[in-house]
Scaffold this active site. Structure first.
Site, PDB file in Angstrom:
ATOM      1  N   GLY A 178       0.822  -1.208   0.000  1.00  0.00           N
ATOM      2  CA  GLY A 178       0.000   0.000   0.000  1.00  0.00           C
ATOM      3  C   GLY A 178       0.852   1.252   0.000  1.00  0.00           C
ATOM      4  O   GLY A 178       0.410   2.326   0.419  1.00  0.00           O
ATOM      5  N   GLY A 224      -1.694   7.711  -0.252  1.00  0.00           N
ATOM      6  CA  GLY A 224      -2.001   8.072   1.123  1.00  0.00           C
ATOM      7  C   GLY A 224      -0.827   7.969   2.064  1.00  0.00           C
ATOM      8  O   GLY A 224       0.309   8.347   1.763  1.00  0.00           O
ATOM      9  N   GLY A 233       0.807   5.354   3.099  1.00  0.00           N
ATOM     10  CA  GLY A 233       1.865   4.471   2.628  1.00  0.00           C
ATOM     11  C   GLY A 233       2.845   5.158   1.699  1.00  0.00           C
ATOM     12  O   GLY A 233       4.054   4.884   1.736  1.00  0.00           O
ATOM     13  N   SER A 282      -5.187  -0.581  14.312  1.00  0.00           N
ATOM     14  CA  SER A 282      -6.152   0.515  14.436  1.00  0.00           C
ATOM     15  C   SER A 282      -6.721   0.519  15.839  1.00  0.00           C
ATOM     16  O   SER A 282      -6.843  -0.534  16.482  1.00  0.00           O
ATOM     17  CB  SER A 282      -7.288   0.347  13.415  1.00  0.00           C
ATOM     18  OG  SER A 282      -8.382   1.213  13.724  1.00  0.00           O
ATOM     19  N   TYR A 318     -14.228  -4.782   9.492  1.00  0.00           N
ATOM     20  CA  TYR A 318     -12.981  -3.996   9.532  1.00  0.00           C
ATOM     21  C   TYR A 318     -12.377  -4.040  10.936  1.00  0.00           C
ATOM     22  O   TYR A 318     -11.175  -4.298  11.098  1.00  0.00           O
ATOM     23  CB  TYR A 318     -13.248  -2.554   9.118  1.00  0.00           C
ATOM     24  CG  TYR A 318     -12.042  -1.656   9.247  1.00  0.00           C
ATOM     25  CD1 TYR A 318     -11.060  -1.640   8.256  1.00  0.00           C
ATOM     26  CD2 TYR A 318     -11.855  -0.846  10.372  1.00  0.00           C
ATOM     27  CE1 TYR A 318      -9.938  -0.835   8.378  1.00  0.00           C
ATOM     28  CE2 TYR A 318     -10.740  -0.039  10.502  1.00  0.00           C
ATOM     29  CZ  TYR A 318      -9.788  -0.036   9.509  1.00  0.00           C
ATOM     30  OH  TYR A 318      -8.667   0.748   9.626  1.00  0.00           O
TER      31      TYR A 318
END
Length: 327
Positions: A44, A48, A50, A177, A202
């Site tokens: 990734g 963004g 990454g 997260s 998620y």
């Protein structure tokens, strides 16, 4: 009307206070470490947060391999990083974490073409694009965010072990997260469709990531490979677009203002990849460039082991395969 205006004013004051507090407390990676001669992979790493991580590591002289499933995005990211850093040793490779075959092909290519791997930064992930099964029979969100990363990491451990040495361990960094704290581990139903709300899937995937690092750190004990989690906080990136384009744009803009820009969100991952003290711990959880405690349920040995065994089965590995990777 005056009451409504008063309420609106209070909301605005609270929002601005939150924004000010967040901006004042967002930590920045202060390491000046160079990475000349080192090789890093950033999944990734083409957009963004990454992309900021990959650009920073390239600026420090590393050979940077960015991976994503979109060729145009990958090619453009490579050009951007080279232009920004002056480092020509940047490579884009195709990787679709939603396909076990793609993960295996990517890993096989890395093992064939690279002679070292100093940092594996598992940054790629999706939010809530859909609740459906992949061709591998796994929930799409779960596979991209967890199972694909699980398989990729295990396949690359031999190269990480080859590279690590006393005083300078190879590093595996997984992007977690804060939502792992409200997730639910229900092993038998993790991959079901039309069972969870999409945001719950998620949350669950991020709890699995933390449990994975917890278990893997134990299995790597005594080696010169460490694995840690990083929590970037709420970051304004395109990941929210998967919920709804309009909603995504609003949340992305609000997150950048009130919480973190992609550059700010990248800082804890950079800290975990570069900091000397962070390179001496394993199984840790970092947020705002500091080590904090993960949720209690993410540190349960029994749950982590059950999840490990189920994950091995789903990604079609055997215990012998895993033992060979970890030897």
């Amino acid at each position: 009307m005056s009451v409504i205006l008063f309420i609106v004013l209070i909301v605005i004051i609270i929002a601005l206070s939150v924004a000010l507090y967040q901006k004042m407390t967002n930590a920045i990676c202060t390491s000046r470490r160079r990475l000349d001669g080192k090789t890093v992979i950033v999944t990734g790493g083409t957009a963004g947060m990454g992309l900021h991580i990959a650009t920073d590591l390239a600026r420090r002289g590393a050979r940077v391999i960015v991976a994503c499933p979109f060729e145009d995005e990958g090619t453009n990211a490579k050009k951007h990083i080279v232009k920004e850093t002056g480092n020509d040793d940047v490579v884009y490779k195709h990787l679709d974490l939603g396909s076990l075959q793609s993960v295996r092909q990517f890993a096989a290519d890395i093992l064939k073409t690279e002679d070292r791997l100093d940092v594996l930064l598992n940054n790629a992930g999706v939010l809530v694009p859909g609740d459906f099964l992949t061709s591998d029979g796994m929930n799409f969100i779960m596979q991209v965010n967890y199972y694909g990363t699980f398989l990729l990491t295990l396949l690359l451990i031999p190269l990480l072990k080859k590279t690590g040495k006393p005083g300078e361990a190879s590093r595996i960094i997984t992007t977690a997260s804060v939502t792992h704290r409200v997730a639910k581990i229900d092993i038998e139903n993790l991959n079901k469709t039309n069972y969870w709300k999409r945001y719950e899937i998620y949350f669950n995937s991020k709890l699995c990531i933390v449990l994975f690092a917890h278990e893997l750190s134990k299995r790597l004990k005594g080696s010169y490979v460490i694995v840690n989690n990083v929590d970037p906080g709420f970051v304004g990136t395109r990941i929210y677009d998967s919920a709804n384009k309009t909603f995504g744009s609003i949340v992305t803009s609000a997150s950048k203002i009130l919480f973190k820009t992609p550059w700010e969100g990248a800082q804890t991952a950079l800290h975990a990849a570069l900091d000397k003290k962070a390179g001496k711990v394993s199984g840790a959880y970092f947020m705002n460039c500091k080590r904090i405690q993960a949720a209690k349920q993410a540190c349960c040995d029994k749950t982590a082991n059950v999840l490990w065994e189920e994950s091995i089965r789903l990604v079609k590995l055997t215990e012998d395969d895993v033992e060979q990777f970890l030897q």
